[in-house]
Each structure stands twice: as structure tokens, then as C-alpha cells.
Design an enzyme around this catalytic site. Structure first.
Site, PDB file in Angstrom:
ATOM      1  CG  ASP A   1      31.316 -10.893  -9.031  1.00 32.21           C
ATOM      2  OD1 ASP A   1      30.922  -9.692  -9.008  1.00 32.21           O
ATOM      3  OD2 ASP A   1      31.766 -11.473  -8.025  1.00 32.21           O
TER       4      ASP A   1
ATOM      5  CG  ASP B   1      -7.894  -2.325  -2.586  1.00 32.89           C
ATOM      6  OD1 ASP B   1      -7.697  -1.325  -1.871  1.00 32.89           O
ATOM      7  OD2 ASP B   1      -6.996  -2.881  -3.247  1.00 32.89           O
TER       8      ASP B   1
ATOM      9  CE  LYS C   1      -7.052  -5.404  -5.169  1.00 31.21           C
ATOM     10  NZ  LYS C   1      -5.893  -4.584  -5.549  1.00 31.21           N
TER      11      LYS C   1
HETATM   12  C1  R5P Z   1      -2.774  -4.052  -3.863  1.00 24.96           C
HETATM   13  O1  R5P Z   1      -3.843  -4.317  -3.383  1.00 24.96           O
HETATM   14  C2  R5P Z   1      -2.398  -2.666  -4.234  1.00 24.96           C
HETATM   15  O2  R5P Z   1      -2.999  -1.729  -3.379  1.00 24.96           O
HETATM   16  C3  R5P Z   1      -2.705  -2.365  -5.674  1.00 24.96           C
HETATM   17  O3  R5P Z   1      -4.114  -2.299  -5.831  1.00 24.96           O
HETATM   18  C4  R5P Z   1      -2.140  -3.447  -6.557  1.00 24.96           C
HETATM   19  O4  R5P Z   1      -0.774  -3.635  -6.257  1.00 24.96           O
HETATM   20  C5  R5P Z   1      -2.284  -3.101  -8.006  1.00 24.96           C
HETATM   21  O5  R5P Z   1      -1.795  -4.140  -8.777  1.00 24.96           O
HETATM   22  P1  R5P Z   1      -2.290  -4.331 -10.273  1.00 24.96           P
HETATM   23  O6  R5P Z   1      -2.079  -3.025 -10.966  1.00 24.96           O
HETATM   24  O7  R5P Z   1      -1.421  -5.423 -10.831  1.00 24.96           O
HETATM   25  O8  R5P Z   1      -3.730  -4.723 -10.213  1.00 24.96           O
END
Ligand code: R5P
Length: 302
Positions: free
Chosen positions: A34, A172, A195
Site C-alpha cells: 500500500d 542574499d 535578494k
Molecule cells: C533561500 O534563500 C536559500 O538560501 C536559497 O537561496 C534558495 O533556496 C535557492 O532557491 P532557488 O535556487 O530556487 O532560487
């Protein structure tokens, strides 16, 4: 100490066992007709410090259920202690209620780990934008190991960057901590971009303070690449600012929706990652970082 591998990442569990001199347990995993998961620990773990290692990426629900079943079973089978190593800790990005009514998955998963019998937790470069002190949330002894120095060393040793002319950049504010760790390893400068997330796949990246990358090698570092949107936007910005070359080092390369191809098309020279999520970009093992974390928790001798 005995290392008990989850079904997600046997090779990483093997490398940690080798490095720590621990025994590697045999475990049977299968599914009932299942779809439910079956877990059976085949070694005697009574009186042992059991370390269950799982990289719960890409099939997070499956690997988390396995983690809960295995931790509880190890306790029940008489292990002296159970340490869960989630070398990829899933559900961490929903760390706040951004919209009314949302589940805050980071909190829920943390609670479930503790209640399933984990006495200690180790993660690797866990995502924590808003929750800066995960140990309070988890409520058990906790170490977040970092693969960043290992990734930076690889970039230099493989000749991908020249440390003397490198700037390590985080895309970021959160990634500044990783840029700093990697830069320290190389004796290089570091910087972070800004970011704004516009959706699951869309981000806007900008610069607020002076980031001087003109004619320099950029090592762009982050915890996770998922769709690649963050790295693509960051690298376009850095190329526009005159970077000589851009290489990308991340701990967890999830690489969904052709992320790798899209990043390379956008001018990224190379993408490399750790073995927490094994794939074609894996160049570095996170095992030494995990072994160090286990040692700092009083396991693995020394
Ligand atoms: C989020 O802020 C993480 O630190 C990564 O920057 C994020 O998960 C990256 O995701 P993606 O590749 O979809 O932009």
C-alpha cells in the site's frame, strides 16, 4: 558508536563511518504493497550510541517518515542514545507564517524529531533566514556543521579560483555567513547581495553596498540551489559588474527543473557541491564536517 544509514545517502553514511572508525549498521528498507514504509535494523544496537544519517532531500516526506521510524526503533531496540544527522534538513525554508493560516514546517519537523526519540541533532548548513538559533527550536543538543570551508578549499585546489584575486559572494543576507566562512578558508574578501523573493521560482537580486568584483574571480556560495533562480539572477548581476569569472559552490544542490543547464547557459562557469545531495555537481564530501560535529557532541572519540 554505530552509524545507521537512511536509504537516501548510503555513501555519505559510509564515509562518516570510515572517518570516525564507527561500525556501519545494516538496515532493511522496503515498501508495503500500500506504499507504507518498512524499516528493520538488522544489527544489535543495544548499549550503542546510534547515529542515524539521512539526507532528506527531493523525497522529503519519504525520508522524514523513515527518520521517525528508525529513531524510534533504535531507542526501542536499546540504543544508549540516538543522534539524528539530517545532512539535508528539509522543510526548513518555511520558517515563518508568511500568510495567515500557513503551517510553519520548520517548527513542526523539529518537534517531530524530538518526539521520535532523537537525543541530539546534526545538520549541515541548515537554511535559517529568520530562525537564527535552531537549538532553542529543537530543544536537544544541536550542531549545524558547515561544508563551506571544504567547498572553498576545493575551488582553490582545483584551480577554479585564484584566492589572491577572489571575492566570495553570498546572493542574499543570510548567505553572508557562508561567504565569510569560505572567504576565511581562502584568505579572500567576501560580500553579500540583497535578494527579494517574488515567488517560488522568481527572485530579484540587487547590490546595496559597494561590491567590487571588476576583473576578479567570484566564488558565489549558497546553502541550497533549488530552481537556480537565485544563482542565475546573482550571476547576471555580478557579470554586469565586471566579474572575470563566476563559479558557484553550494552545499545542497537540489537542481530541480533543469537548474544546472539554465545556470550554465546564463554564464556560470562551473557549479560544484557537496555529497549531501549526490548528483553530477558533487565534488566534495561533507563527511569531515559531520564527523567534526559528532566529535563536538562527545561522540566519535576525541
Ligand atoms: C533561500 O534563500 C536559500 O538560501 C536559497 O537561496 C534558495 O533556496 C535557492 O532557491 P532557488 O535556487 O530556487 O532560487
Amino acid at each position: 558508536m554505530i552509524i545507521v544509514p537512511g536509504s537516501s545517502n548510503g555513501p555519505l553514511a559510509y564515509r562518516v563511518a570510515k572517518l570516525t572508525g564507527a561500525r556501519l549498521a545494516k538496515v532493511e528498507y522496503r515498501r508495503f504493497p500500500d506504499g507504507e514504509k518498512y524499516v528493520r535494523v538488522l544489527d544489535d544496537v543495544s548499549g550503542e550510541d546510534a547515529v542515524f544519517l539521512q539526507s532528506a532531500a527531493l523525497s522529503p516526506d519519504e525520508y522524514l517518515v523513515e527518520t521517525f521510524l528508525a529513531s524510534d526503533a533504535l531507542k526501542d531496540l536499546g540504543a544508549r542514545s540516538v543522534t539524528v544527522v539530517l545532512s539535508y534538513f528539509p522543510y526548513a525554508r518555511q520558517d515563518e507564517r508568511f500568510k495567515p493560516g500557513e503551517a510553519v514546517s520548520l517548527v513542526t519537523v523539529s518537534k517531530l524529531l524530538r518526539s521520535a526519540g532523537a537525543d541530539r541533532l546534526v545538520t549541515v548548513d541548515v537554511h535559517r533566514h529568520r530562525v537564527l538559533d535552531m537549538s532553542k527550536l529543537v530543544g536537544i543538543p544541536y550542531v549545524d556543521a558547515s561544508a563551506m570551508p571544504l567547498l572553498a578549499r576545493y575551488a582553490a585546489d582545483a584551480g577554479l579560483v585564484d584566492p589572491g584575486r577572489t571575492v566570495v559572494v553570498g546572493p542574499d543576507a543570510e548567505a553572508e555567513q557562508w561567504a565569510e566562512l569560505a572567504a576565511r578558508e581562502l584568505g579572500a574578501e567576501h560580500a553579500a547581495l540583497v535578494k527579494t523573493r517574488l515567488g517560488d521560482r522568481e527572485v530579484k537580486v540587487s547590490v546595496t553596498r559597494g561590491v567590487d568584483v571588476r576583473g576578479r574571480d567570484v566564488l558565489l556560495v549558497d546553502d541550497i540551489i533549488s530552481t537556480g533562480g537565485t544563482i542565475r539572477e546573482a550571476s547576471k548581476l555580478l557579470a554586469g559588474l565586471g566579474a572575470r569569472r563566476i563559479v558557484v559552490g553550494v552545499t545542497h544542490a537540489l537542481l530541480v527543473e533543469n537548474a544546472l543547464e539554465k545556470m550554465l547557459e546564463d554564464g556560470v562557469e562551473e557549479v560544484f557541491s557537496s555529497d549531501t545531495v549526490p548528483n553530477q555537481t558533487t565534488r566534495v564530501s561533507a563527511a569531515p564536517a559531520i564527523a567534526g560535529a559528532l566529535r563536538s557532541l562527545g561522540l566519535a572519540g576525541g
